[in-house]
Design a protein around this motif. Structure first.
Motif, PDB file in Angstrom:
ATOM      1  N   LEU A  43      19.249 -55.063  19.646  1.00  0.00           N
ATOM      2  CA  LEU A  43      19.601 -55.862  20.814  1.00  0.00           C
ATOM      3  C   LEU A  43      18.466 -56.773  21.263  1.00  0.00           C
ATOM      4  O   LEU A  43      18.569 -57.432  22.300  1.00  0.00           O
ATOM      5  CB  LEU A  43      20.002 -54.945  21.972  1.00  0.00           C
ATOM      6  N   GLN A  44      17.389 -56.844  20.483  1.00  0.00           N
ATOM      7  CA  GLN A  44      16.212 -57.594  20.920  1.00  0.00           C
ATOM      8  C   GLN A  44      16.462 -59.097  21.012  1.00  0.00           C
ATOM      9  O   GLN A  44      15.723 -59.808  21.703  1.00  0.00           O
ATOM     10  CB  GLN A  44      15.033 -57.321  19.975  1.00  0.00           C
ATOM     11  N   CYS A  45      17.516 -59.578  20.348  1.00  0.00           N
ATOM     12  CA  CYS A  45      17.806 -61.010  20.397  1.00  0.00           C
ATOM     13  C   CYS A  45      18.801 -61.361  21.504  1.00  0.00           C
ATOM     14  O   CYS A  45      19.139 -62.531  21.691  1.00  0.00           O
ATOM     15  CB  CYS A  45      18.338 -61.499  19.053  1.00  0.00           C
ATOM     16  N   CYS A  46      19.280 -60.370  22.240  1.00  0.00           N
ATOM     17  CA  CYS A  46      20.261 -60.639  23.293  1.00  0.00           C
ATOM     18  C   CYS A  46      19.603 -61.351  24.475  1.00  0.00           C
ATOM     19  O   CYS A  46      18.398 -61.215  24.725  1.00  0.00           O
ATOM     20  CB  CYS A  46      20.885 -59.335  23.783  1.00  0.00           C
ATOM     21  N   ARG A  47      20.401 -62.097  25.214  1.00  0.00           N
ATOM     22  CA  ARG A  47      19.916 -62.760  26.416  1.00  0.00           C
ATOM     23  C   ARG A  47      19.467 -61.735  27.450  1.00  0.00           C
ATOM     24  O   ARG A  47      20.082 -60.665  27.585  1.00  0.00           O
ATOM     25  CB  ARG A  47      21.026 -63.624  27.018  1.00  0.00           C
ATOM     26  N   PRO A  48      18.412 -62.029  28.200  1.00  0.00           N
ATOM     27  CA  PRO A  48      17.943 -61.087  29.230  1.00  0.00           C
ATOM     28  C   PRO A  48      19.007 -60.783  30.279  1.00  0.00           C
ATOM     29  O   PRO A  48      19.012 -59.695  30.861  1.00  0.00           O
ATOM     30  CB  PRO A  48      16.746 -61.810  29.858  1.00  0.00           C
ATOM     31  N   ASP A  49      19.901 -61.743  30.510  1.00  0.00           N
ATOM     32  CA  ASP A  49      20.918 -61.536  31.532  1.00  0.00           C
ATOM     33  C   ASP A  49      22.244 -61.034  30.975  1.00  0.00           C
ATOM     34  O   ASP A  49      23.236 -60.919  31.697  1.00  0.00           O
ATOM     35  CB  ASP A  49      21.161 -62.838  32.310  1.00  0.00           C
ATOM     36  N   ALA A  50      22.267 -60.736  29.679  1.00  0.00           N
ATOM     37  CA  ALA A  50      23.513 -60.243  29.066  1.00  0.00           C
ATOM     38  C   ALA A  50      23.844 -58.850  29.611  1.00  0.00           C
ATOM     39  O   ALA A  50      22.949 -58.044  29.889  1.00  0.00           O
ATOM     40  CB  ALA A  50      23.385 -60.197  27.551  1.00  0.00           C
ATOM     41  N   GLU A  51      25.125 -58.578  29.741  1.00  0.00           N
ATOM     42  CA  GLU A  51      25.578 -57.244  30.146  1.00  0.00           C
ATOM     43  C   GLU A  51      25.673 -56.375  28.893  1.00  0.00           C
ATOM     44  O   GLU A  51      26.469 -56.653  28.001  1.00  0.00           O
ATOM     45  CB  GLU A  51      26.938 -57.337  30.835  1.00  0.00           C
ATOM     46  N   ILE A  52      24.850 -55.347  28.802  1.00  0.00           N
ATOM     47  CA  ILE A  52      24.789 -54.474  27.632  1.00  0.00           C
ATOM     48  C   ILE A  52      25.488 -53.166  27.978  1.00  0.00           C
ATOM     49  O   ILE A  52      25.072 -52.456  28.893  1.00  0.00           O
ATOM     50  CB  ILE A  52      23.335 -54.196  27.199  1.00  0.00           C
ATOM     51  N   ILE A  53      26.548 -52.830  27.241  1.00  0.00           N
ATOM     52  CA  ILE A  53      27.361 -51.663  27.567  1.00  0.00           C
ATOM     53  C   ILE A  53      27.406 -50.704  26.375  1.00  0.00           C
ATOM     54  O   ILE A  53      28.046 -50.979  25.357  1.00  0.00           O
ATOM     55  CB  ILE A  53      28.793 -52.085  27.945  1.00  0.00           C
ATOM     56  N   PRO A  54      26.720 -49.554  26.452  1.00  0.00           N
ATOM     57  CA  PRO A  54      26.803 -48.537  25.393  1.00  0.00           C
ATOM     58  C   PRO A  54      28.142 -47.811  25.482  1.00  0.00           C
ATOM     59  O   PRO A  54      28.695 -47.618  26.564  1.00  0.00           O
ATOM     60  CB  PRO A  54      25.632 -47.609  25.691  1.00  0.00           C
ATOM     61  N   THR A  55      28.654 -47.395  24.328  1.00  0.00           N
ATOM     62  CA  THR A  55      30.009 -46.824  24.314  1.00  0.00           C
ATOM     63  C   THR A  55      30.101 -45.408  23.763  1.00  0.00           C
ATOM     64  O   THR A  55      31.196 -44.875  23.622  1.00  0.00           O
ATOM     65  CB  THR A  55      30.956 -47.728  23.493  1.00  0.00           C
ATOM     66  N   ALA A  56      28.968 -44.777  23.462  1.00  0.00           N
ATOM     67  CA  ALA A  56      29.013 -43.451  22.840  1.00  0.00           C
ATOM     68  C   ALA A  56      29.783 -42.442  23.689  1.00  0.00           C
ATOM     69  O   ALA A  56      30.443 -41.543  23.158  1.00  0.00           O
ATOM     70  CB  ALA A  56      27.602 -42.939  22.575  1.00  0.00           C
ATOM     71  N   SER A  57      29.714 -42.589  25.007  1.00  0.00           N
ATOM     72  CA  SER A  57      30.365 -41.618  25.896  1.00  0.00           C
ATOM     73  C   SER A  57      31.715 -42.106  26.418  1.00  0.00           C
ATOM     74  O   SER A  57      32.343 -41.440  27.247  1.00  0.00           O
ATOM     75  CB  SER A  57      29.450 -41.321  27.088  1.00  0.00           C
ATOM     76  N   LYS A  58      32.185 -43.254  25.913  1.00  0.00           N
ATOM     77  CA  LYS A  58      33.418 -43.841  26.435  1.00  0.00           C
ATOM     78  C   LYS A  58      34.594 -43.603  25.485  1.00  0.00           C
ATOM     79  O   LYS A  58      34.429 -43.539  24.263  1.00  0.00           O
ATOM     80  CB  LYS A  58      33.245 -45.344  26.668  1.00  0.00           C
ATOM     81  N   SER A  59      35.778 -43.529  26.058  1.00  0.00           N
ATOM     82  CA  SER A  59      36.998 -43.408  25.258  1.00  0.00           C
ATOM     83  C   SER A  59      37.420 -44.792  24.761  1.00  0.00           C
ATOM     84  O   SER A  59      36.937 -45.826  25.262  1.00  0.00           O
ATOM     85  CB  SER A  59      38.130 -42.814  26.103  1.00  0.00           C
ATOM     86  N   LEU A  60      38.325 -44.805  23.792  1.00  0.00           N
ATOM     87  CA  LEU A  60      38.842 -46.075  23.285  1.00  0.00           C
ATOM     88  C   LEU A  60      39.463 -46.892  24.418  1.00  0.00           C
ATOM     89  O   LEU A  60      39.253 -48.111  24.508  1.00  0.00           O
ATOM     90  CB  LEU A  60      39.880 -45.815  22.194  1.00  0.00           C
ATOM     91  N   GLU A  61      40.205 -46.231  25.275  1.00  0.00           N
ATOM     92  CA  GLU A  61      40.876 -46.930  26.376  1.00  0.00           C
ATOM     93  C   GLU A  61      39.864 -47.578  27.321  1.00  0.00           C
ATOM     94  O   GLU A  61      40.067 -48.715  27.784  1.00  0.00           O
ATOM     95  CB  GLU A  61      41.772 -45.958  27.150  1.00  0.00           C
ATOM     96  N   GLU A  62      38.766 -46.886  27.585  1.00  0.00           N
ATOM     97  CA  GLU A  62      37.725 -47.446  28.458  1.00  0.00           C
ATOM     98  C   GLU A  62      37.063 -48.649  27.815  1.00  0.00           C
ATOM     99  O   GLU A  62      36.781 -49.661  28.480  1.00  0.00           O
ATOM    100  CB  GLU A  62      36.681 -46.377  28.773  1.00  0.00           C
ATOM    101  N   ILE A  63      36.803 -48.555  26.513  1.00  0.00           N
ATOM    102  CA  ILE A  63      36.171 -49.660  25.788  1.00  0.00           C
ATOM    103  C   ILE A  63      37.074 -50.890  25.787  1.00  0.00           C
ATOM    104  O   ILE A  63      36.626 -52.020  26.060  1.00  0.00           O
ATOM    105  CB  ILE A  63      35.845 -49.231  24.343  1.00  0.00           C
ATOM    106  N   LEU A  64      38.339 -50.671  25.517  1.00  0.00           N
ATOM    107  CA  LEU A  64      39.286 -51.782  25.486  1.00  0.00           C
ATOM    108  C   LEU A  64      39.425 -52.424  26.858  1.00  0.00           C
ATOM    109  O   LEU A  64      39.495 -53.658  26.975  1.00  0.00           O
ATOM    110  CB  LEU A  64      40.648 -51.286  24.991  1.00  0.00           C
TER     111      LEU A  64
END
Length: 251
Positions: A43-64
């Motif tokens: 993620l080092q190339c992402c914009r500083p203001d980008a919203e970064i959302i990890p999904t390891a703990s999320k369900s498919l429905e939450e991700i969608l």
């Protein structure tokens, strides 16, 4: 409406993402990423203001729900998967749901672990007159494989076989492989390819399970079983591409 970009991050090395994938990451307003399988250095190339959302703990429905909401808010959304999304990426259900929500999407391919494994091992997995087929598969576990694709059946081809998602069932996998491959066939046990703690061990097939268990390689492990791993030195096993006796249009 912009599409959701389903991007393959590659096996872990930040420099092995495609140029297109990296460019999208650099522009993204929102990055929804599989954090248990992708190192934060990706993620080092992402914009500083980008919203970064990890999904390891999320369900498919939450991700969608997140992806659909952000796209409808006119955001550029990247769904970042490890490896290549088309291989064990669980993107089928995501694509169906996005289509049903009338959200466009685009898939950006990535380098798969078997490709980096071959590069690290400095081998060609398709050596003329030795092996010309690569099988990408897994053993049945929580996810069952179709009966016609059982490992003992696929092993009968004695091709270059790349075994994903099978470390928890390595003893069963070894037994099925040994029904067809000689016990001294070289196996590469490839752990966390592209990560800082990458480990590659080459052992005879007969030692595949015991070595995996001893080293506690329980996840993110790829097994490569192939006649090509016995580093072939013979110049006779050459591609016809460079033969002086072969008429060709392209080389």
């Amino acid at each position: 409406m912009q599409p959701v970009y389903i991007v393959g991050a590659g096996p872990g090395d930040p420099e092995l993402i495609t140029v297109k994938g990296r460019n999208l990451l650099a522009k993204a307003d929102v990055v929804v990423y599989a954090n248990s399988l992708i190192p934060d250095t990706m993620l080092q190339c992402c914009r500083p203001d980008a919203e970064i959302i990890p999904t390891a703990s999320k369900s498919l429905e939450e991700i969608l729900e997140i992806m659909i909401d952000r796209v409808r808010s006119q955001k550029l959304v990247v769904r970042l998967h490890d490896g290549d999304p088309s291989l064990y990426g669980a993107i089928q259900e995501q694509m169906i749901a996005l289509s049903e929500a009338e959200i466009p999407f685009e898939i950006i391919p990535g380098v798969s672990a078997f490709q980096l494994a071959a590069a690290r091992l400095q081998v060609e997995l398709t050596v003329p007159e030795l092996v010309q087929t690569i099988i990408l598969t897994r053993i049945s576990g929580r996810t069952q494989v179709p009966e016609s694709e059982e490992l003992s059946s696929l092993a009968s081809h004695q091709a270059s076989l790349c075994l994903y998602l099978s470390a928890h069932h390595v003893e069963n996998a070894q037994a099925k492989l040994m029904e067809h491959y000689p016990s001294d066939t070289t196996v590469a046990i490839c752990y966390r390819l592209g990560w800082e703690d990458e480990k590659i061990l080459t052992v005879p097939l007969a030692d595949m399970a015991s070595t995996t268990i001893k080293e506690n390689l329980t996840r993110t492990t790829l097994f490569v079983i192939s006649p090509a791993l016995k580093h072939v030195k013979s110049d006779k096993l050459r591609s016809q591409l460079y033969s002086s006796h072969y008429n060709r249009l392209f080389r």
